[in-house]
Enzyme design. Structure first.
Site, PDB file in Angstrom:
ATOM      1  N   LYS A 286      49.145  -0.715  15.689  1.00 25.79           N
ATOM      2  CA  LYS A 286      47.939  -0.348  17.020  1.00 25.79           C
ATOM      3  C   LYS A 286      47.966  -1.132  18.087  1.00 25.79           C
ATOM      4  CE  LYS A 286      45.698   3.207  14.661  1.00 25.79           C
ATOM      5  NZ  LYS A 286      44.797   3.401  13.288  1.00 25.79           N
TER       6      LYS A 286
ATOM      7  N   LYS B  30      58.564   7.750  13.119  1.00 26.76           N
ATOM      8  CA  LYS B  30      57.622   8.502  12.783  1.00 26.76           C
ATOM      9  C   LYS B  30      56.875   9.184  13.750  1.00 26.76           C
ATOM     10  CE  LYS B  30      53.302   7.006  11.771  1.00 26.76           C
ATOM     11  NZ  LYS B  30      52.232   6.581  11.410  1.00 26.76           N
TER      12      LYS B  30
ATOM     13  N   LYS C 130      50.654  10.917  16.665  1.00 20.16           N
ATOM     14  CA  LYS C 130      50.063  11.522  18.074  1.00 20.16           C
ATOM     15  C   LYS C 130      49.948  10.273  19.022  1.00 20.16           C
ATOM     16  CE  LYS C 130      46.911  13.759  14.982  1.00 20.16           C
ATOM     17  NZ  LYS C 130      45.571  13.430  14.265  1.00 20.16           N
TER      18      LYS C 130
HETATM   19  P1  TYM Z   1      45.825  10.545  10.286  1.00 18.77           P
HETATM   20  O1  TYM Z   1      44.900  11.078  11.009  1.00 18.77           O
HETATM   21  O2  TYM Z   1      46.775   9.573  11.144  1.00 18.77           O
HETATM   22  O3  TYM Z   1      46.940  11.442   9.514  1.00 18.77           O
HETATM   23  C1  TYM Z   1      46.459  12.210   8.561  1.00 18.77           C
HETATM   24  C2  TYM Z   1      47.335  12.275   7.322  1.00 18.77           C
HETATM   25  O4  TYM Z   1      48.702  12.811   7.801  1.00 18.77           O
HETATM   26  C3  TYM Z   1      49.623  11.660   7.426  1.00 18.77           C
HETATM   27  N1  TYM Z   1      50.707  11.744   8.266  1.00 18.77           N
HETATM   28  C4  TYM Z   1      52.203  11.629   8.034  1.00 18.77           C
HETATM   29  N2  TYM Z   1      52.740  11.923   7.021  1.00 18.77           N
HETATM   30  C5  TYM Z   1      54.071  11.767   7.020  1.00 18.77           C
HETATM   31  N3  TYM Z   1      54.851  11.717   8.225  1.00 18.77           N
HETATM   32  C6  TYM Z   1      54.191  11.361   9.237  1.00 18.77           C
HETATM   33  N4  TYM Z   1      54.754  11.315  10.571  1.00 18.77           N
HETATM   34  C7  TYM Z   1      52.884  11.587   9.357  1.00 18.77           C
HETATM   35  N5  TYM Z   1      51.752  11.167  10.426  1.00 18.77           N
HETATM   36  C8  TYM Z   1      50.664  11.397   9.619  1.00 18.77           C
HETATM   37  C9  TYM Z   1      49.078  10.492   7.225  1.00 18.77           C
HETATM   38  O5  TYM Z   1      49.633   9.682   6.334  1.00 18.77           O
HETATM   39  C10 TYM Z   1      47.385  11.057   6.683  1.00 18.77           C
HETATM   40  O6  TYM Z   1      47.778  11.126   5.326  1.00 18.77           O
HETATM   41  N6  TYM Z   1      43.343   6.978   8.069  1.00 18.77           N
HETATM   42  C11 TYM Z   1      43.761   8.300   8.151  1.00 18.77           C
HETATM   43  C12 TYM Z   1      42.594   9.183   7.942  1.00 18.77           C
HETATM   44  C13 TYM Z   1      41.604   8.753   7.008  1.00 18.77           C
HETATM   45  C14 TYM Z   1      41.853   8.624   5.478  1.00 18.77           C
HETATM   46  C15 TYM Z   1      40.764   8.105   4.927  1.00 18.77           C
HETATM   47  C16 TYM Z   1      42.886   9.424   4.810  1.00 18.77           C
HETATM   48  C17 TYM Z   1      40.517   8.180   7.071  1.00 18.77           C
HETATM   49  N7  TYM Z   1      39.855   7.732   5.968  1.00 18.77           N
HETATM   50  C18 TYM Z   1      40.485   8.254   3.579  1.00 18.77           C
HETATM   51  C19 TYM Z   1      42.742   9.245   3.381  1.00 18.77           C
HETATM   52  C20 TYM Z   1      41.613   8.789   2.715  1.00 18.77           C
HETATM   53  C21 TYM Z   1      44.545   8.333   9.141  1.00 18.77           C
HETATM   54  O7  TYM Z   1      44.654   7.946  10.419  1.00 18.77           O
HETATM   55  O8  TYM Z   1      45.344   9.500   8.975  1.00 18.77           O
END
Ligand code: TYM
Length: 322
Positions: free
Chosen positions: A111, A190, A193
């Site tokens: 980040k 990858k 957003k």
């Molecule tokens: P976030 O909001 O970035 O993404 C949500 C979920 O989507 C998956 N993801 C992907 N999987 C495969 N390929 C990609 N290009 C891709 N982009 C996103 C992420 O791996 C995620 O599973 N920190 C987390 C949110 C969170 C969370 C938690 C998740 C907060 N607390 C507790 C699980 C358990 C996040 O930023 O996800």
């Protein structure tokens, strides 16, 4: 019964990476155990500074997830801030979290390298995420590969806590599906957003076409053979098209004579068609503006019942209550 938990940050509408990496697996799992799925709005404060935008994103993510088949009758669906005890747990966990553990976080470094200003909350992000997971005694956490290290940190924090205070937390397991662990974006990196390379699930037709047509390709001429293994187009197409269609695209790549523009058109068509039923459901959901709020409020209530038990256990364990 196995308890599944996962979260989505409301930093924008959901994209194909979110869908294939986490949302679709989570939706499948809602039939197989007890599911807790939430919108990580406290986490999004890291990057979203406009309150109206945050509110809007929470709504969008909720509607996107419901339209895709997250069923509030099966899964407890809530916003993270609907259960504020999670911040208390994060604080308690902070005390057993070594600095070094957080300093090694890939996501933090990533980040910063993408221009996000370092803040305490950004640094402590994995602690809040550990609290999300541990507060609900989660067994399995379906996520994309980018969250793997966060799950390892969660397990480390839980172990540290248990070492000091007894067996308070169970150790959660990640569930990462190899074939969708990292969905590629428009530039072949990858999909994310924050990288500006995402294809959102519910773009209007013209906007989706434009995005798909903007997938970065090399300058191989139309007539020359192309390598399907190196192509983001093929890797995205594989997510939607049946095996025979994928094989046909791969062989057209190798044979030459078909330009990237044509492959992109095929990809657009299959994405547009695949999401048609979800689009329909999404527009139905939008006719009842109160629905999402009701779902999230009921979810928060159910989630709170579990959270209260955990937080009471934690308070007793550390000596805040007797
Ligand atoms: P976030 O909001 O970035 O993404 C949500 C979920 O989507 C998956 N993801 C992907 N999987 C495969 N390929 C990609 N290009 C891709 N982009 C996103 C992420 O791996 C995620 O599973 N920190 C987390 C949110 C969170 C969370 C938690 C998740 C907060 N607390 C507790 C699980 C358990 C996040 O930023 O996800």
């Amino acid at each position: 019964m196995v308890r599944y938990l996962t979260g989505f940050q409301p930093t924008g509408s959901l994209h194909l990476g979110n869908y294939f990496g986490a949302l679709r697996p989570a939706i499948e799992l809602q039939d197989k155990g007890e599911a807790f799925y939430f919108i990580a709005d406290y986490h999004a404060l890291n990057t979203v500074r406009d309150p109206a935008v945050l509110r809007e994103h929470v709504r969008e993510v909720a509607i996107d997830a419901l339209a895709c088949g997250l069923d509030p009758a099966k899964a407890c669906f809530f916003r993270q801030s609907g259960v504020p005890a999670v911040t208390e747990l994060a604080w308690v966990l902070s005390n057993v979290t070594p600095m070094g553990l957080l300093e090694r976080s890939h996501s933090y470094k990533d980040k910063l390298s993408h221009g996000v200003a370092p803040s305490h909350a950004l640094f402590a992000y994995p602690v809040l995420m550990a609290a999300d997971i541990l507060l609900y005694d989660s067994d399995v956490v379906p996520v994309g590969k980018d969250q793997k290290q966060h799950l390892e940190i969660t397990r480390d924090i839980a172990t540290k806590f248990n070492d000091s205070y007894g067996n308070v937390f169970k150790l959660p397991e990640p569930s990462i599906r190899e074939e969708v662990a990292t969905i590629l974006g428009l530039d072949g990196q990858k999909m994310s957003k924050s990288y500006g390379n995402a294809i959102e699930l519910f773009l209007a037709e013209a906007a989706l076409r434009k995005k798909v047509m903007s997938i970065v390709t090399d300058s191989t001429p139309v007539e020359a053979p192309k390598d399907p293994a190196q192509s983001a187009i093929v890797s995205l197409y594989r997510l939607f098209a049946p095996a025979d269609k994928v094989a046909a695209m791969e062989s057209d790549f190798r044979a030459g004579g078909v330009g990237y523009g044509e492959f992109k058109k095929r990809l657009f068509a299959v994405i547009w068609e695949s999401f048609a039923p979800m689009r329909q459901r999404r527009s139905e959901l939008q006719t009842d503006p109160g629905y999402v709020d009701r779902v999230l409020a009921e979810g928060a209530l159910r989630a709170s019942t579990i959270a209260q038990q955990t937080i009471a256990r934690v308070r007793r364990a550390v000596g805040i209550t007797s």
